[in-house]
Scaffold this motif. Structure first.
Motif, PDB file in Angstrom:
ATOM      1  N   GLU A 112      10.586  -0.054  -2.213  1.00  0.00           N
ATOM      2  CA  GLU A 112      11.975  -0.314  -2.147  1.00  0.00           C
ATOM      3  C   GLU A 112      12.500  -1.060  -1.200  1.00  0.00           C
ATOM      4  O   GLU A 112      13.297  -2.064  -1.753  1.00  0.00           O
ATOM      5  CB  GLU A 112      12.552   1.287  -1.490  1.00  0.00           C
ATOM      6  N   SER A 113      11.851  -1.387  -0.015  1.00  0.00           N
ATOM      7  CA  SER A 113      12.480  -2.476   0.774  1.00  0.00           C
ATOM      8  C   SER A 113      12.066  -3.969   0.237  1.00  0.00           C
ATOM      9  O   SER A 113      12.871  -4.678   0.221  1.00  0.00           O
ATOM     10  CB  SER A 113      11.547  -2.588   2.231  1.00  0.00           C
ATOM     11  N   ASP A 130       0.743  -1.193  -0.050  1.00  0.00           N
ATOM     12  CA  ASP A 130       0.164   0.058   0.101  1.00  0.00           C
ATOM     13  C   ASP A 130       0.919   1.404  -0.048  1.00  0.00           C
ATOM     14  O   ASP A 130       2.067   1.211   0.358  1.00  0.00           O
ATOM     15  CB  ASP A 130      -1.185  -0.053   1.127  1.00  0.00           C
ATOM     16  N   SER A 131       0.245   2.308  -0.370  1.00  0.00           N
ATOM     17  CA  SER A 131       1.323   3.599  -0.673  1.00  0.00           C
ATOM     18  C   SER A 131       1.434   4.102   0.575  1.00  0.00           C
ATOM     19  O   SER A 131       2.156   5.375   0.452  1.00  0.00           O
ATOM     20  CB  SER A 131       0.530   4.443  -1.582  1.00  0.00           C
ATOM     21  N   THR A 132       0.750   4.025   1.773  1.00  0.00           N
ATOM     22  CA  THR A 132       1.064   4.562   2.964  1.00  0.00           C
ATOM     23  C   THR A 132       2.294   4.155   3.620  1.00  0.00           C
ATOM     24  O   THR A 132       2.997   4.746   4.599  1.00  0.00           O
ATOM     25  CB  THR A 132      -0.249   4.350   3.952  1.00  0.00           C
ATOM     26  N   TRP A 133       2.948   2.699   3.290  1.00  0.00           N
ATOM     27  CA  TRP A 133       4.426   2.670   3.659  1.00  0.00           C
ATOM     28  C   TRP A 133       5.026   3.079   2.563  1.00  0.00           C
ATOM     29  O   TRP A 133       5.505   2.679   1.574  1.00  0.00           O
ATOM     30  CB  TRP A 133       4.134   1.252   3.675  1.00  0.00           C
ATOM     31  N   GLU A 134       5.973   4.268   3.030  1.00  0.00           N
ATOM     32  CA  GLU A 134       6.629   5.160   2.056  1.00  0.00           C
ATOM     33  C   GLU A 134       7.759   4.154   1.686  1.00  0.00           C
ATOM     34  O   GLU A 134       8.166   4.321   0.453  1.00  0.00           O
ATOM     35  CB  GLU A 134       7.036   6.313   2.861  1.00  0.00           C
ATOM     36  N   TRP A 135       8.387   3.208   2.301  1.00  0.00           N
ATOM     37  CA  TRP A 135       9.608   2.547   1.796  1.00  0.00           C
ATOM     38  C   TRP A 135       9.184   1.093   1.401  1.00  0.00           C
ATOM     39  O   TRP A 135      10.027   0.361   1.185  1.00  0.00           O
ATOM     40  CB  TRP A 135      10.606   2.585   2.972  1.00  0.00           C
ATOM     41  N   ASN A 170      -3.143   0.115  -1.988  1.00  0.00           N
ATOM     42  CA  ASN A 170      -3.788   1.155  -1.321  1.00  0.00           C
ATOM     43  C   ASN A 170      -4.887   0.573  -0.066  1.00  0.00           C
ATOM     44  O   ASN A 170      -5.668   1.187   0.033  1.00  0.00           O
ATOM     45  CB  ASN A 170      -4.393   2.098  -2.291  1.00  0.00           C
ATOM     46  N   ILE A 181       0.763  -1.654  -6.201  1.00  0.00           N
ATOM     47  CA  ILE A 181       0.267  -0.806  -5.040  1.00  0.00           C
ATOM     48  C   ILE A 181      -1.161  -1.053  -4.878  1.00  0.00           C
ATOM     49  O   ILE A 181      -2.167  -1.343  -6.058  1.00  0.00           O
ATOM     50  CB  ILE A 181       0.253   0.630  -5.351  1.00  0.00           C
TER      51      ILE A 181
END
Length: 153
Positions: free
Chosen positions: A23-24, A15-20, A58, A56
């Protein structure tokens, strides 16, 4: 069998609320695939190819299921070998229902809906956060009579 002609396909639903998150996910998957970096080098050192992609979702069950199905469509109708993600319970429930019917294991990092503990309904669902831990945390808050909690990161 595995190898170049039949790679393992992993789908990340984030989801887009997990900024990393994306990338992680990508870093972790690439570390697993690097057999000479000293980081879990023995996991796939038999020549197995690991392919992954992330989408994503969301925290939206309908969007998560659509992303799962889009992956299948782009993969000639073949489901992924595994799903990592669906942090939110609504998404995990939607994807877990279909993935479970297809025998696709799903690992969720945070879904806490008690419904997901039904191993007959979600036989291929697992989580890394225990529902028991959440219930214990809530019981502790109630035991202290607290009305709210602030978390500092």
């Amino acid at each position: 069998t595995t190898g170049e002609n039949n790679p393992i396909q992993i789908l990340g639903l984030l989801d887009s609320t997990w900024e990393w998150g994306p990338e992680s996910f990508n870093i972790t998957m690439s570390l697993i695939c690097n057999y000479n970096n000293g980081w879990h080098d023995d996991i796939l050192n038999d020549g197995t190819d690991l392919n992954w992609s992330h989408q994503i979702e969301n925290c939206d069950g309908t969007m998560a299921l659509r992303q799962y199905w889009d992956f299948r469509t782009l993969n000639s109708g073949i489901p992924p070998h595994g799903v990592i993600g669906c942090r939110c319970s609504s998404s995990a429930i939607s994807v877990g229902s279909v993935a479970g019917l297809e025998g696709v294991p799903q690992i969720s990092p945070e879904s806490v809906a008690f419904e997901l503990s039904d191993h007959e309904k979600y036989p291929f669902f697992g989580r890394v956060r225990s529902i028991d831990g959440v219930i214990a945390f809530i019981a502790m808050l109630r035991g202290f009579g607290w009305q709210g909690v602030s978390l500092i990161q």
